[in-house]
Design a protein around this motif. Structure first.
Motif, PDB file in Angstrom:
ATOM      1  N   ASP A 351      -1.626 -16.119  -5.072  1.00 54.56           N
ATOM      2  CA  ASP A 351      -2.644 -15.068  -4.875  1.00 54.56           C
ATOM      3  C   ASP A 351      -2.336 -14.221  -3.643  1.00 54.56           C
ATOM      4  OD1 ASP A 351      -3.964 -15.933  -7.101  1.00 54.56           O
ATOM      5  OD2 ASP A 351      -5.493 -17.090  -6.012  1.00 54.56           O
ATOM      6  N   LEU A 352      -1.944 -14.904  -2.552  1.00 50.15           N
ATOM      7  CA  LEU A 352      -1.633 -14.173  -1.317  1.00 50.15           C
ATOM      8  C   LEU A 352      -0.434 -13.251  -1.519  1.00 50.15           C
ATOM      9  CD1 LEU A 352      -2.184 -17.075   1.261  1.00 50.15           C
ATOM     10  CD2 LEU A 352      -3.493 -14.942   1.170  1.00 50.15           C
ATOM     11  N   ASN A 353       0.574 -13.746  -2.255  1.00 47.78           N
ATOM     12  CA  ASN A 353       1.759 -12.909  -2.515  1.00 47.78           C
ATOM     13  C   ASN A 353       1.410 -11.681  -3.351  1.00 47.78           C
ATOM     14  OD1 ASN A 353       3.768 -14.238  -1.052  1.00 47.78           O
ATOM     15  ND2 ASN A 353       4.042 -15.787  -2.648  1.00 47.78           N
ATOM     16  N   LYS A 354       0.479 -11.863  -4.310  1.00 48.85           N
ATOM     17  CA  LYS A 354       0.021 -10.699  -5.098  1.00 48.85           C
ATOM     18  C   LYS A 354      -0.635  -9.670  -4.183  1.00 48.85           C
ATOM     19  CE  LYS A 354      -0.942 -13.147  -9.435  1.00 48.85           C
ATOM     20  NZ  LYS A 354      -2.013 -13.738 -10.245  1.00 48.85           N
ATOM     21  N   ASP A 355      -1.480 -10.165  -3.247  1.00 47.39           N
ATOM     22  CA  ASP A 355      -2.154  -9.255  -2.308  1.00 47.39           C
ATOM     23  C   ASP A 355      -1.129  -8.521  -1.440  1.00 47.39           C
ATOM     24  OD1 ASP A 355      -4.557 -10.036  -3.336  1.00 47.39           O
ATOM     25  OD2 ASP A 355      -5.013 -11.489  -1.742  1.00 47.39           O
ATOM     26  N   ILE A 356      -0.084  -9.266  -1.022  1.00 46.71           N
ATOM     27  CA  ILE A 356       0.968  -8.634  -0.194  1.00 46.71           C
ATOM     28  C   ILE A 356       1.653  -7.520  -0.978  1.00 46.71           C
ATOM     29  CG2 ILE A 356       3.248  -9.025   0.848  1.00 46.71           C
ATOM     30  CD1 ILE A 356       2.176 -11.824   1.699  1.00 46.71           C
ATOM     31  N   HIS A 357       1.960  -7.791  -2.267  1.00 52.61           N
ATOM     32  CA  HIS A 357       2.609  -6.765  -3.102  1.00 52.61           C
ATOM     33  C   HIS A 357       1.737  -5.530  -3.244  1.00 52.61           C
ATOM     34  CE1 HIS A 357       6.288  -8.750  -4.148  1.00 52.61           C
ATOM     35  NE2 HIS A 357       5.679  -9.829  -4.613  1.00 52.61           N
ATOM     36  N   LYS A 358       0.418  -5.760  -3.421  1.00 53.77           N
ATOM     37  CA  LYS A 358      -0.499  -4.611  -3.537  1.00 53.77           C
ATOM     38  C   LYS A 358      -0.469  -3.765  -2.273  1.00 53.77           C
ATOM     39  CE  LYS A 358      -3.901  -6.735  -6.645  1.00 53.77           C
ATOM     40  NZ  LYS A 358      -5.227  -7.352  -6.707  1.00 53.77           N
ATOM     41  N   GLU A 359      -0.538  -4.445  -1.116  1.00 53.17           N
ATOM     42  CA  GLU A 359      -0.520  -3.718   0.163  1.00 53.17           C
ATOM     43  C   GLU A 359       0.798  -2.957   0.328  1.00 53.17           C
ATOM     44  OE1 GLU A 359      -2.890  -3.381   2.436  1.00 53.17           O
ATOM     45  OE2 GLU A 359      -4.378  -4.733   1.589  1.00 53.17           O
ATOM     46  N   MET A 360       1.922  -3.612  -0.077  1.00 45.13           N
ATOM     47  CA  MET A 360       3.238  -2.952   0.037  1.00 45.13           C
ATOM     48  C   MET A 360       3.316  -1.712  -0.851  1.00 45.13           C
ATOM     49  SD  MET A 360       5.924  -6.129   0.279  1.00 45.13           S
ATOM     50  CE  MET A 360       6.256  -6.935   1.854  1.00 45.13           C
ATOM     51  N   ASP A 361       2.740  -1.838  -2.065  1.00 45.19           N
ATOM     52  CA  ASP A 361       2.718  -0.684  -2.974  1.00 45.19           C
ATOM     53  C   ASP A 361       1.940   0.475  -2.355  1.00 45.19           C
ATOM     54  OD1 ASP A 361       4.180  -2.051  -4.816  1.00 45.19           O
ATOM     55  OD2 ASP A 361       2.473  -2.640  -6.070  1.00 45.19           O
ATOM     56  N   GLN A 362       0.803   0.139  -1.730  1.00 46.13           N
ATOM     57  CA  GLN A 362       0.007   1.191  -1.067  1.00 46.13           C
ATOM     58  C   GLN A 362       0.796   1.816   0.078  1.00 46.13           C
ATOM     59  OE1 GLN A 362      -4.094   0.687   0.023  1.00 46.13           O
ATOM     60  NE2 GLN A 362      -4.479  -0.772  -1.622  1.00 46.13           N
ATOM     61  N   ARG A 363       1.513   0.937   0.828  1.00 45.13           N
ATOM     62  CA  ARG A 363       2.303   1.439   1.968  1.00 45.13           C
ATOM     63  C   ARG A 363       3.395   2.395   1.483  1.00 45.13           C
ATOM     64  NH1 ARG A 363       5.418  -3.010   5.371  1.00 45.13           N
ATOM     65  NH2 ARG A 363       6.674  -2.987   3.481  1.00 45.13           N
ATOM     66  N   ASP A 364       4.067   2.003   0.363  1.00 44.08           N
ATOM     67  CA  ASP A 364       5.120   2.871  -0.188  1.00 44.08           C
ATOM     68  C   ASP A 364       4.557   4.224  -0.608  1.00 44.08           C
ATOM     69  OD1 ASP A 364       6.816   0.799   0.225  1.00 44.08           O
ATOM     70  OD2 ASP A 364       6.919   0.139  -1.869  1.00 44.08           O
ATOM     71  N   ALA A 365       3.384   4.184  -1.278  1.00 41.08           N
ATOM     72  CA  ALA A 365       2.765   5.432  -1.752  1.00 41.08           C
ATOM     73  C   ALA A 365       2.401   6.340  -0.574  1.00 41.08           C
ATOM     74  CB  ALA A 365       1.524   5.119  -2.575  1.00 41.08           C
ATOM     75  N   LEU A 366       1.823   5.739   0.475  1.00 37.65           N
ATOM     76  CA  LEU A 366       1.436   6.532   1.650  1.00 37.65           C
ATOM     77  C   LEU A 366       2.654   7.071   2.392  1.00 37.65           C
ATOM     78  CD1 LEU A 366      -1.527   4.359   2.987  1.00 37.65           C
ATOM     79  CD2 LEU A 366      -1.681   6.711   2.200  1.00 37.65           C
ATOM     80  N   THR A 367       3.732   6.267   2.434  1.00 32.22           N
ATOM     81  CA  THR A 367       4.970   6.719   3.101  1.00 32.22           C
ATOM     82  C   THR A 367       5.532   7.946   2.377  1.00 32.22           C
ATOM     83  OG1 THR A 367       5.421   4.433   3.720  1.00 32.22           O
ATOM     84  CG2 THR A 367       7.247   5.982   3.905  1.00 32.22           C
ATOM     85  N   LYS A 368       5.503   7.893   1.032  1.00 33.16           N
ATOM     86  CA  LYS A 368       5.979   9.051   0.250  1.00 33.16           C
ATOM     87  C   LYS A 368       5.107  10.274   0.516  1.00 33.16           C
ATOM     88  CE  LYS A 368       7.988   6.363  -3.532  1.00 33.16           C
ATOM     89  NZ  LYS A 368       7.800   5.874  -4.895  1.00 33.16           N
ATOM     90  N   MET A 369       3.778  10.037   0.585  1.00 34.99           N
ATOM     91  CA  MET A 369       2.861  11.150   0.856  1.00 34.99           C
ATOM     92  C   MET A 369       3.167  11.759   2.233  1.00 34.99           C
ATOM     93  SD  MET A 369      -1.290  11.068   1.085  1.00 34.99           S
ATOM     94  CE  MET A 369      -1.506  10.213  -0.465  1.00 34.99           C
ATOM     95  N   LYS A 370       3.455  10.887   3.212  1.00 33.22           N
ATOM     96  CA  LYS A 370       3.746  11.374   4.565  1.00 33.22           C
ATOM     97  C   LYS A 370       5.009  12.227   4.554  1.00 33.22           C
ATOM     98  CE  LYS A 370       4.255   9.852   9.332  1.00 33.22           C
ATOM     99  NZ  LYS A 370       4.294   8.708  10.262  1.00 33.22           N
ATOM    100  N   ASP A 371       6.038  11.767   3.794  1.00 30.11           N
ATOM    101  CA  ASP A 371       7.291  12.542   3.692  1.00 30.11           C
ATOM    102  C   ASP A 371       7.024  13.925   3.101  1.00 30.11           C
ATOM    103  OD1 ASP A 371       8.649  10.433   4.730  1.00 30.11           O
ATOM    104  OD2 ASP A 371       9.360   9.659   2.797  1.00 30.11           O
TER     105      ASP A 371
END
Length: 545
Positions: A351-371
């Motif tokens: 469950d914790l690993n799933k939560d980590i993946h979700k957070e990472m996906d959000q981080r990737d999306a925001l990083t792309k938006m910042k670029d």
């Protein structure tokens, strides 16, 4: 055709057609009430389905493993769809009958009003025309009498020799005028009579029959309309039967999909403890002379040299425990058997690993938006994304720390769990050690009067403390039971409130004290359930009696 006395007929028809309208209104009210029953029934069925739906928690996941639970959930969902069909019935009864009949009733009332208005008007006209005819006739009759009197007066004057010629002439002219008036009245009367007879003919042969015919048509349409509504009333119900049938088929299929063997296997998997069975119970040789001494060393002699009193070498098995602790247990799940604990820890890590993946996906999306913002400043401020990125970074760190914590506990469990490969090494001292460890590790039901929970001791510590379990222990004091204890679990002993027993082993910090009732009855009771009185210098004085 109704001839004469049409006033009475209109009265009768007015009453009958009014009753017809009231019947339609009554039928429409009936349909409305049926529709409301369907709505309320559907609502109650939906609420019932919702009430028994599984709650959104870990228990739901547990229940969904079993085929009989899944079959019940399917039944609830099908029941919800079934309720929907009753809503369809209510909706169609309202739209196809109630609303249509309500509109038709307005039209019917207006049409009826028009027909009776026309009928009353025609009645009034013919009655007025008849009165005019009567008036013409009376005038003609009066004028004839007047002319007759004038004629007689003239003749009388003409015969009278004393009357002047002028008076005779005047009487003659008066008589002539009266004759002319009578003649005119006769013409009017004759003309009006002809007109009246035509109107009366039209009235009785055309106007009134037409109005009666319209009322008859109106009445037949009303009856036809009610019949059509009654047919629709049945059809609306019939239309949903195929889908209701599918809902019931779904329930039947769900019931037939229940697999008892699969479910029982799930129970085996769910509650497999991970402990290995205890070793064989050895033969107790009562023929061997008792050579024990009072020294401490006698307690640590090898088990082969000891005589085992009856009833003291019960193998300690993982008990069937009813967990009276309402909480979810410690965070590391240490209250569970090893296999169950391993499953829970692994599930938590997943469950914790799933939560980590979700957070990472959000981080990737925001990083792309910042670029994108950096390359196209007009679209947005790159700095606006930073606070959220920082927050996500902190969340990931926290989650990763949690994962490491649970992975540490998992490694600890897996290291301790006996594997298939080392089963051949289970001999000598290892056997009683593992046996005692199993017993003492069963502190899942560490209960006290207030239902609080006492975490069990480390397994290794227990092994050291109880590796001499096969030796009968000395009495080191007495105790009084403050509360009744049922002692259903393996290794425990039942006590009654106020009962006095011997203490043979102190509480080692795990919340349990070992007591003896008589030579054959001993076991553990919760320390919080008893009042202990140790003998002086009893600690460590494990003297065998």
């Amino acid at each position: 055709r109704l001839w004469g006395g049409e006033g009475d007929q209109f009265d009768n028809l007015e009453k009958h057609t009014q009753w017809g309208i009231e019947f339609v209104e009554k039928y429409n009210k009936f349909v409305k009430e049926r529709s409301e029953i369907e709505i309320n029934y559907a609502k109650q069925i939906r609420n019932l389905s919702k009430k028994y739906q599984p709650k959104k928690n870990s228990r739901e996941e547990e229940e969904s493993k079993y085929t009989f639970c899944r079959a019940f959930f399917t039944t609830l969902n099908e029941l919800n769809d079934y309720a929907g069909q009753h809503e369809v019935i209510a909706e169609n009864l309202t739209s196809q009958i109630f609303i249509e009949l309500t509109r038709y009733l307005q039209e019917l009332k207006a049409e009826r009003k028009t027909h009776f208005h026309d009928g009353r008007k025609a009645q009034q006209y013919i009655e007025s025309s008849w009165k005019q005819l009567e008036s013409c006739k009376r005038r003609f009759e009066r004028d004839c009498k007047e002319a007759d009197r004038a004629q007689q007066y003239f003749e009388k004057m003409d015969a009278d020799i004393n009357v002047t010629k002028a008076d005779v002439e005047k009487a003659r002219q008066q008589a002539q005028m009266r004759h002319q008036m009578a003649s005119d009245s006769k013409g009017d009367y004759s003309s009006y009579l002809q007109k009246f007879n035509q109107e009366q003919n039209d009235h009785y042969h055309t106007i009134i029959p037409n109005i009666f015919q319209k009322l008859q048509d109106m009445e037949e349409k009303r009856i036809e309309r009610v019949g059509a509504c009654m047919k629709t009333f049945a059809e609306v119900d019939r239309q949903v039967l195929p889908i209701v049938g599918k809902c019931l088929d779904g329930m039947t299929t769900a019931a037939e999909s229940i697999e008892p063997k699969t479910d029982s296997q799930q129970v085996v998997e769910s509650f497999k403890s991970g402990f290995e069975p205890p070793s064989d119970v050895e033969f107790e040789d009562y023929g061997q002379a008792m050579k024990r001494t009072v020294s401490e060393n006698s307690l640590s002699n090898s088990k082969e040299s000891k005589e085992k009193p009856a009833g003291k070498s019960k193998p300690k098995l993982w008990p069937f425990i009813k967990n009276k602790n309402k909480g979810s247990g410690p965070e590391d799940f240490s209250h569970l058997p090893p296999e169950q604990r391993r499953k829970k820890l692994q599930g938590k890590i997943d469950d914790l690993n799933k939560d980590i993946h979700k957070e990472m996906d959000q981080r990737d999306a925001l990083t792309k938006m910042k670029d994108v913002y950096i390359k196209n400043p007009q679209m947005g401020d790159p700095a606006s994304v930073d606070p959220r990125l920082t927050e996500i970074g902190q969340n990931i760190e926290k989650l990763q720390a949690e994962v490491q914590k649970f992975e540490g506990w998992l490694a600890e469990v897996e290291e301790r769990m006996p594997s298939k490969s080392d089963s051949h090494r289970r001999s000598g001292l290892y056997e009683p050690q593992s046996s005692v460890a199993v017993s003492n590790n069963c502190a899942q039901d560490r209960e006290s009067p207030d239902g609080s929970y006492t975490e069990e001791q480390n397994t290794e510590t227990q092994v050291k403390e109880f590796d001499d379990d096969d030796e009968p222990l000395a009495t080191i004091g007495t105790c009084k039971a403050l509360y009744p204890f049922e002692g259903h679990n393996e290794g425990t002993i039942a006590v009654a409130e106020g009962e006095l027993l011997y203490v043979i082993e102190e509480d080692k910090g795990d919340g349990w004290t070992r007591v003896r009732r008589n030579q054959d009855e001993e076991g553990y009771v919760p320390t919080s359930y008893i009042e202990v009185n140790l003998e002086p210098n009893a600690k460590g004085a494990m003297t065998y009696i």
